[in-house]
Design a protein around this motif. Structure first.
Motif, short mmCIF file in Angstrom:
data_model
loop_
_atom_site.label_atom_id
_atom_site.label_comp_id
_atom_site.label_asym_id
_atom_site.label_seq_id
_atom_site.Cartn_x
_atom_site.Cartn_y
_atom_site.Cartn_z
N SER A 196 49.62 31.92 27.45
CA SER A 196 48.85 31.54 26.27
C SER A 196 47.37 31.55 26.66
O SER A 196 47.01 31.28 27.80
N ALA A 197 46.51 31.89 25.71
CA ALA A 197 45.09 32.09 26.00
C ALA A 197 44.21 31.20 25.14
O ALA A 197 44.52 30.92 23.98
N LYS A 198 43.07 30.80 25.71
CA LYS A 198 42.09 29.98 24.97
C LYS A 198 40.97 30.82 24.39
O LYS A 198 40.25 30.38 23.48
N ASP A 199 40.77 32.04 24.95
CA ASP A 199 39.74 32.94 24.45
C ASP A 199 40.05 34.34 24.96
O ASP A 199 41.15 34.59 25.44
N GLY A 200 39.08 35.24 24.86
CA GLY A 200 39.33 36.62 25.23
C GLY A 200 39.28 36.92 26.71
O GLY A 200 39.45 38.08 27.11
N ARG A 201 39.08 35.90 27.54
CA ARG A 201 39.00 36.10 28.98
C ARG A 201 39.90 35.16 29.77
O ARG A 201 40.30 35.46 30.89
N HIS A 202 40.23 34.01 29.20
CA HIS A 202 40.87 32.94 29.96
C HIS A 202 42.19 32.49 29.34
O HIS A 202 42.32 32.44 28.12
N ILE A 203 43.14 32.15 30.23
CA ILE A 203 44.38 31.54 29.74
C ILE A 203 44.09 30.07 29.42
O ILE A 203 42.98 29.58 29.58
N SER A 204 45.11 29.34 28.97
CA SER A 204 44.88 28.04 28.36
C SER A 204 44.23 27.00 29.28
O SER A 204 43.46 26.16 28.83
N ASP A 205 44.54 27.03 30.57
CA ASP A 205 43.96 26.02 31.46
C ASP A 205 42.60 26.44 32.01
O ASP A 205 42.00 25.72 32.82
N GLY A 206 42.09 27.61 31.58
CA GLY A 206 40.77 28.05 32.00
C GLY A 206 40.75 29.12 33.08
O GLY A 206 39.69 29.67 33.39
N GLU A 207 41.91 29.43 33.66
CA GLU A 207 41.99 30.49 34.67
C GLU A 207 41.68 31.84 34.03
O GLU A 207 42.05 32.11 32.88
N ARG A 208 40.99 32.71 34.77
CA ARG A 208 40.75 34.05 34.25
C ARG A 208 42.06 34.82 34.14
O ARG A 208 42.89 34.80 35.05
N MET A 209 42.24 35.52 33.04
CA MET A 209 43.43 36.35 32.86
C MET A 209 43.51 37.41 33.94
O MET A 209 44.59 37.73 34.44
N SER A 210 42.37 37.93 34.34
CA SER A 210 42.36 38.96 35.39
C SER A 210 42.88 38.41 36.71
O SER A 210 43.55 39.13 37.46
N SER A 211 42.63 37.14 37.01
CA SER A 211 43.13 36.54 38.24
C SER A 211 44.64 36.41 38.21
O SER A 211 45.32 36.62 39.23
N CYS A 212 45.19 36.08 37.04
CA CYS A 212 46.65 35.99 36.90
C CYS A 212 47.28 37.36 37.10
O CYS A 212 48.29 37.49 37.79
N ALA A 213 46.68 38.38 36.50
CA ALA A 213 47.21 39.74 36.63
C ALA A 213 47.13 40.20 38.08
O ALA A 213 48.07 40.84 38.59
N GLU A 214 46.04 39.87 38.75
CA GLU A 214 45.89 40.27 40.15
C GLU A 214 46.96 39.63 41.03
O GLU A 214 47.54 40.28 41.89
N TRP A 215 47.23 38.35 40.80
CA TRP A 215 48.25 37.66 41.61
C TRP A 215 49.64 38.23 41.35
O TRP A 215 50.41 38.49 42.28
N LEU A 216 49.98 38.46 40.08
CA LEU A 216 51.31 38.96 39.73
C LEU A 216 51.49 40.43 40.09
O LEU A 216 52.62 40.90 40.22
N ASN A 217 50.41 41.16 40.24
CA ASN A 217 50.50 42.59 40.51
C ASN A 217 51.31 42.91 41.76
O ASN A 217 52.00 43.93 41.83
#
Length: 315
Positions: A196-217
């Motif tokens: 879930s996202a809070k805006d166009g860059r961050h998921i709900s707790d404030g983490e960057r979406m790109s950081s999540c994608a990088e970790w899961l990659n």
């Protein structure tokens, strides 16, 4: 090969279903309950099957099970035994499998679309709390505590015969990491991870979406990465965030565009600049390859996605 990759080899887009709860309410079900649609698995499983069939008929290539808020802990709080709770969680998968097999048996041209998948919904810890914290992520739990929460339910869903797990509406990366730890015990199982996202860059707790994608990659069992249960206006930017850090398929299934008040548990209608289905074309153009709808979307929305998605398959 994971089931998502198998489909995307032959088809340009995998069409997901839409909201389960919205359709159940349209059929007269009362979901004002902590168990939400999991309550209907217990009370009226044929209605769950009916909704799955509606979405398959509309063009969905994937059914997401009604297990989002189905947890052993949640059912036990309602007075059920652990054995009964396990049975109901497994039943949510069995209902979807039955609907899929019944639908597929009646499809004459089996080359124009893929055989639909059954994705077992793994809702976040916040869904069990039923207090809106899946849109905040402030659980104050350790990663190991989240592993313990998800372990037994994931085992039940896997053993029930789901094709893939839908780890969805995750508000924080720590919960995704916990689920990945659980998956290590089921090395042949694939899952998608949708935040879930809070805006166009961050998921709900404030983490960057790109950081999540990088970790899961780097995680082989992560079959797709994306966003659900969020505002449509955020999606295109979030797709760019994901694609900047991974080549895995991107999955998006946002809400219709109405705003949800987690306190009153009601939806506030908002006027959208573009119709939901027309926005999905731009999400495909931005790089999403699994596209559907979350809260307040309907079979009509999925039918509209299928209308252009199937044309792409024939080109």
């Amino acid at each position: 090969m994971n089931p998502i990759e198998q489909i995307l080899i032959d088809f340009p887009v995998l069409i997901l279903d839409g909201a389960m709860a919205t359709e159940l309410e349209n059929y007269g079900c009362n979901l004002n309950d902590r168990l939400w649609s999991a309550k209907i698995v217990m009370e009226n499983p044929e209605m769950i099957k009916k909704v799955h069939l509606d979405y398959f008929e509309a063009g969905a290539d994937c059914a997401i099970t009604a297990s989002y808020q189905a947890t052993i802990q949640g059912f036990r709080e309602r007075g059920l035994t652990e054995e009964d709770a396990i049975g109901l969680i497994g039943k949510s998968v069995q209902i979807a499998v039955e609907a899929r097999d019944e639908f597929w048996a009646g499809v004459e041209d089996k080359t124009s679309r893929p055989k639909p998948l059954v994705a077992a919904s793994v809702g976040p810890y916040g869904a069990f709390l039923s207090d809106g914290s899946e849109y905040r992520g402030n659980y104050s739990l350790t990663e190991e505590e989240l592993v313990a929460f998800h372990q037994d339910r994931i085992q039940v869903l896997v053993e029930a015969g789901a094709d893939i797990l839908a780890c969805e509406t995750l508000p924080c990366l720590i919960e995704a990491k916990a689920i990945v730890k659980v998956l290590k015990g089921f090395p042949d199982v694939y899952a998608w991870f949708s935040f879930s996202a809070k805006d166009g860059r961050h998921i709900s707790d404030g983490e960057r979406m790109s950081s999540c994608a990088e970790w899961l990659n780097k995680e082989e069992q992560a079959a797709a990465i994306g966003i659900n249960c969020s505002a449509p206006d955020f999606i295109e930017s979030l797709i760019q965030e994901i694609k900047s850090r991974t080549s895995k398929p991107v999955i998006v299934y946002p809400n219709s565009g109405e705003a949800y008040d987690a306190v009153s548990k009601t939806w506030q209608e908002e006027s959208l600049p573009n119709h939901f289905a027309s926005s999905t074309k731009s999400w495909y153009g931005a790089g999403a390859r699994l596209i559907g709808g979350c809260c307040r979307t309907t079979p009509d929305d999925i039918s509209a996605i299928a209308a252009w998605g199937r044309k792409r398959s024939q080109q």
